[in-house]
Scaffold this motif. Sequence first.
Motif, PDB file in Angstrom:
ATOM      1  N   MET A 173      52.115 -35.091  55.775  1.00 14.29           N
ATOM      2  CA  MET A 173      53.052 -35.690  54.828  1.00 14.29           C
ATOM      3  C   MET A 173      53.237 -37.188  55.078  1.00 14.29           C
ATOM      4  SD  MET A 173      56.012 -32.799  54.391  1.00 14.29           S
ATOM      5  CE  MET A 173      55.661 -31.258  53.532  1.00 14.29           C
ATOM      6  N   LYS A 174      53.297 -37.565  56.357  1.00 11.29           N
ATOM      7  CA  LYS A 174      53.508 -38.983  56.676  1.00 11.29           C
ATOM      8  C   LYS A 174      52.322 -39.817  56.200  1.00 11.29           C
ATOM      9  CE  LYS A 174      55.101 -41.955  60.447  1.00 11.29           C
ATOM     10  NZ  LYS A 174      56.294 -42.335  59.680  1.00 11.29           N
ATOM     11  N   ASP A 175      51.112 -39.280  56.376  1.00 12.13           N
ATOM     12  CA  ASP A 175      49.915 -39.985  55.921  1.00 12.13           C
ATOM     13  C   ASP A 175      49.894 -40.084  54.394  1.00 12.13           C
ATOM     14  OD1 ASP A 175      49.195 -40.184  58.536  1.00 12.13           O
ATOM     15  OD2 ASP A 175      47.603 -38.679  58.457  1.00 12.13           O
TER      16      ASP A 175
ATOM     17  N   VAL B 206      52.783 -30.821  56.488  1.00 11.84           N
ATOM     18  CA  VAL B 206      51.527 -31.153  55.827  1.00 11.84           C
ATOM     19  C   VAL B 206      51.574 -30.682  54.375  1.00 11.84           C
ATOM     20  CG1 VAL B 206      50.182 -30.981  57.955  1.00 11.84           C
ATOM     21  CG2 VAL B 206      50.378 -28.990  56.451  1.00 11.84           C
ATOM     22  N   PHE B 207      50.716 -31.277  53.567  1.00 10.60           N
ATOM     23  CA  PHE B 207      50.486 -30.793  52.204  1.00 10.60           C
ATOM     24  C   PHE B 207      49.156 -30.047  52.195  1.00 10.60           C
ATOM     25  CE2 PHE B 207      53.174 -34.525  51.063  1.00 10.60           C
ATOM     26  CZ  PHE B 207      54.155 -33.848  50.353  1.00 10.60           C
ATOM     27  N   THR B 208      49.152 -28.884  51.578  1.00  7.59           N
ATOM     28  CA  THR B 208      47.912 -28.140  51.390  1.00  7.59           C
ATOM     29  C   THR B 208      47.488 -28.293  49.942  1.00  7.59           C
ATOM     30  OG1 THR B 208      48.568 -26.528  53.074  1.00  7.59           O
ATOM     31  CG2 THR B 208      46.801 -25.890  51.571  1.00  7.59           C
ATOM     32  N   PHE B 209      46.226 -28.635  49.742  1.00  6.82           N
ATOM     33  CA  PHE B 209      45.736 -28.885  48.385  1.00  6.82           C
ATOM     34  C   PHE B 209      45.422 -27.574  47.674  1.00  6.82           C
ATOM     35  CE2 PHE B 209      43.963 -32.898  50.492  1.00  6.82           C
ATOM     36  CZ  PHE B 209      45.168 -33.570  50.308  1.00  6.82           C
ATOM     37  N   PRO B 210      45.436 -27.602  46.351  1.00  7.73           N
ATOM     38  CA  PRO B 210      45.121 -26.389  45.592  1.00  7.73           C
ATOM     39  C   PRO B 210      43.770 -25.818  46.009  1.00  7.73           C
ATOM     40  CG  PRO B 210      45.933 -28.096  44.132  1.00  7.73           C
ATOM     41  CD  PRO B 210      45.742 -28.733  45.469  1.00  7.73           C
ATOM     42  N   SER B 211      43.710 -24.493  46.151  1.00  7.67           N
ATOM     43  CA  SER B 211      42.489 -23.836  46.608  1.00  7.67           C
ATOM     44  C   SER B 211      41.363 -24.029  45.606  1.00  7.67           C
ATOM     45  CB  SER B 211      42.735 -22.337  46.814  1.00  7.67           C
ATOM     46  OG  SER B 211      41.540 -21.681  47.121  1.00  7.67           O
ATOM     47  N   LYS B 212      40.195 -24.292  46.154  1.00  7.49           N
ATOM     48  CA  LYS B 212      39.019 -24.437  45.299  1.00  7.49           C
ATOM     49  C   LYS B 212      38.125 -23.205  45.417  1.00  7.49           C
ATOM     50  CE  LYS B 212      39.003 -29.446  45.798  1.00  7.49           C
ATOM     51  NZ  LYS B 212      40.147 -29.484  46.713  1.00  7.49           N
ATOM     52  N   ALA B 213      38.733 -22.122  45.936  1.00  7.33           N
ATOM     53  CA  ALA B 213      37.948 -20.902  46.156  1.00  7.33           C
ATOM     54  C   ALA B 213      37.398 -20.337  44.856  1.00  7.33           C
ATOM     55  CB  ALA B 213      38.800 -19.859  46.848  1.00  7.33           C
ATOM     56  N   ASP B 214      38.143 -20.558  43.776  1.00  8.53           N
ATOM     57  CA  ASP B 214      37.710 -20.006  42.496  1.00  8.53           C
ATOM     58  C   ASP B 214      36.710 -20.886  41.770  1.00  8.53           C
ATOM     59  OD1 ASP B 214      39.372 -17.860  42.899  1.00  8.53           O
ATOM     60  OD2 ASP B 214      41.076 -18.796  41.848  1.00  8.53           O
ATOM     61  N   ASP B 215      36.539 -22.111  42.305  1.00  5.89           N
ATOM     62  CA  ASP B 215      35.586 -23.019  41.663  1.00  5.89           C
ATOM     63  C   ASP B 215      34.171 -22.490  41.854  1.00  5.89           C
ATOM     64  OD1 ASP B 215      37.732 -24.513  41.108  1.00  5.89           O
ATOM     65  OD2 ASP B 215      37.263 -26.188  42.456  1.00  5.89           O
TER      66      ASP B 215
ATOM     67  N   LEU C 202      57.712 -38.954  46.665  1.00  6.87           N
ATOM     68  CA  LEU C 202      56.477 -38.332  47.139  1.00  6.87           C
ATOM     69  C   LEU C 202      56.410 -36.871  46.694  1.00  6.87           C
ATOM     70  CD1 LEU C 202      53.897 -38.353  48.887  1.00  6.87           C
ATOM     71  CD2 LEU C 202      55.345 -37.746  50.846  1.00  6.87           C
ATOM     72  N   MET C 203      57.520 -36.140  46.881  1.00  9.84           N
ATOM     73  CA  MET C 203      57.559 -34.726  46.516  1.00  9.84           C
ATOM     74  C   MET C 203      57.371 -34.542  45.010  1.00  9.84           C
ATOM     75  SD  MET C 203      57.727 -32.824  49.130  1.00  9.84           S
ATOM     76  CE  MET C 203      58.166 -32.791  50.870  1.00  9.84           C
ATOM     77  N   ALA C 204      57.970 -35.424  44.224  1.00  8.54           N
ATOM     78  CA  ALA C 204      57.845 -35.322  42.761  1.00  8.54           C
ATOM     79  C   ALA C 204      56.394 -35.517  42.336  1.00  8.54           C
ATOM     80  CB  ALA C 204      58.737 -36.351  42.084  1.00  8.54           C
ATOM     81  N   PHE C 205      55.711 -36.480  42.973  1.00 14.87           N
ATOM     82  CA  PHE C 205      54.319 -36.762  42.634  1.00 14.87           C
ATOM     83  C   PHE C 205      53.413 -35.602  43.040  1.00 14.87           C
ATOM     84  CE2 PHE C 205      50.123 -38.302  43.956  1.00 14.87           C
ATOM     85  CZ  PHE C 205      49.708 -38.953  42.812  1.00 14.87           C
ATOM     86  N   THR C 206      53.571 -35.119  44.283  1.00  3.19           N
ATOM     87  CA  THR C 206      52.694 -34.059  44.792  1.00  3.19           C
ATOM     88  C   THR C 206      52.920 -32.737  44.066  1.00  3.19           C
ATOM     89  OG1 THR C 206      54.284 -33.599  46.577  1.00  3.19           O
ATOM     90  CG2 THR C 206      52.468 -35.120  47.063  1.00  3.19           C
ATOM     91  N   GLN C 207      54.138 -32.512  43.612  1.00  2.00           N
ATOM     92  CA  GLN C 207      54.431 -31.289  42.875  1.00  2.00           C
ATOM     93  C   GLN C 207      53.635 -31.249  41.564  1.00  2.00           C
ATOM     94  OE1 GLN C 207      58.552 -30.784  41.753  1.00  2.00           O
ATOM     95  NE2 GLN C 207      58.320 -28.588  41.410  1.00  2.00           N
TER      96      GLN C 207
END
Length: 260
Positions: A194-196, A226-235, A209-214
């Motif tokens: 999150m800090k990065d 930390v922020f976890t990015f949306p899974s690309k497993a279905d891609d 920051l939270m509004a943007f990442t949401q």
Amino acid sequence: MAANIKQIHAKVLKSFSTNNPGTTALLAQAKLALIEAGLLVPVGEHHEQELIYARDILEIGAFWSIRVKDVPSFDRYFSQLQTFYSDYDGAIRPSDRKYALTGLNLIRLLTQNRISDFHTILESLPPETLQDNKFIRHPVNLERWLMEGSYSKVWNAREEAPAAEYRIFVDSLMGTIRNEIASCEEAAYNSLPMKDAETLLFFHNQQDLMAFTQKRGWQPDLIRHVFTFPSKADDKTAEIPSRKIIAQALTCAKELEQIV
């Protein structure tokens, strides 16, 4: 008619200088008056002072459009002003607002990623203005920093804007930059501290920051920070049918050889 335009000009100028919300309605009335007087898009000869009043009203309208964040309206005003800046150049005294509005238009083009249009306008300006005129130098620097990827300089330029209206477009530009940085992070990593994220995206508080990442669907882990990015497993990665393409190429080659 000249007296009427003069009175309308005085009202619009006073309303604009006091940041009166009623300026929008006054400008609409002023444009109707300019149409009736044949001064909105003038053709032929007109009294110099009438042309100056008309130009001033349109310039105020362009600035006001930025203040109220109405970019399409700014586009229309700036387009209408080109008749005064080009066709009547030399016939009336030069405008003190011309380069300020031209600089705003250049930044607008940057926010819309219209780089070729940006350079076309630069080529039409006197070469010395690119460095000597603060209103033109500002967007020129922004474009160079964007090409270099020096996003921190773009962010800092917000405080160095030559007019308050410039900050609105620079804020819009930073929105584009943030999304570009976020897309790069999503492609390169599965998560980000999150800090990065706050540093990389030029945010100064957690709420923004939270509004943007949401909006981007990042999942916050408040325990690990930390922020976890949306899974690309279905891609699904598109499979390249290499054998089929090679076979088709060989067939075409044989057919061409027979033709020759």
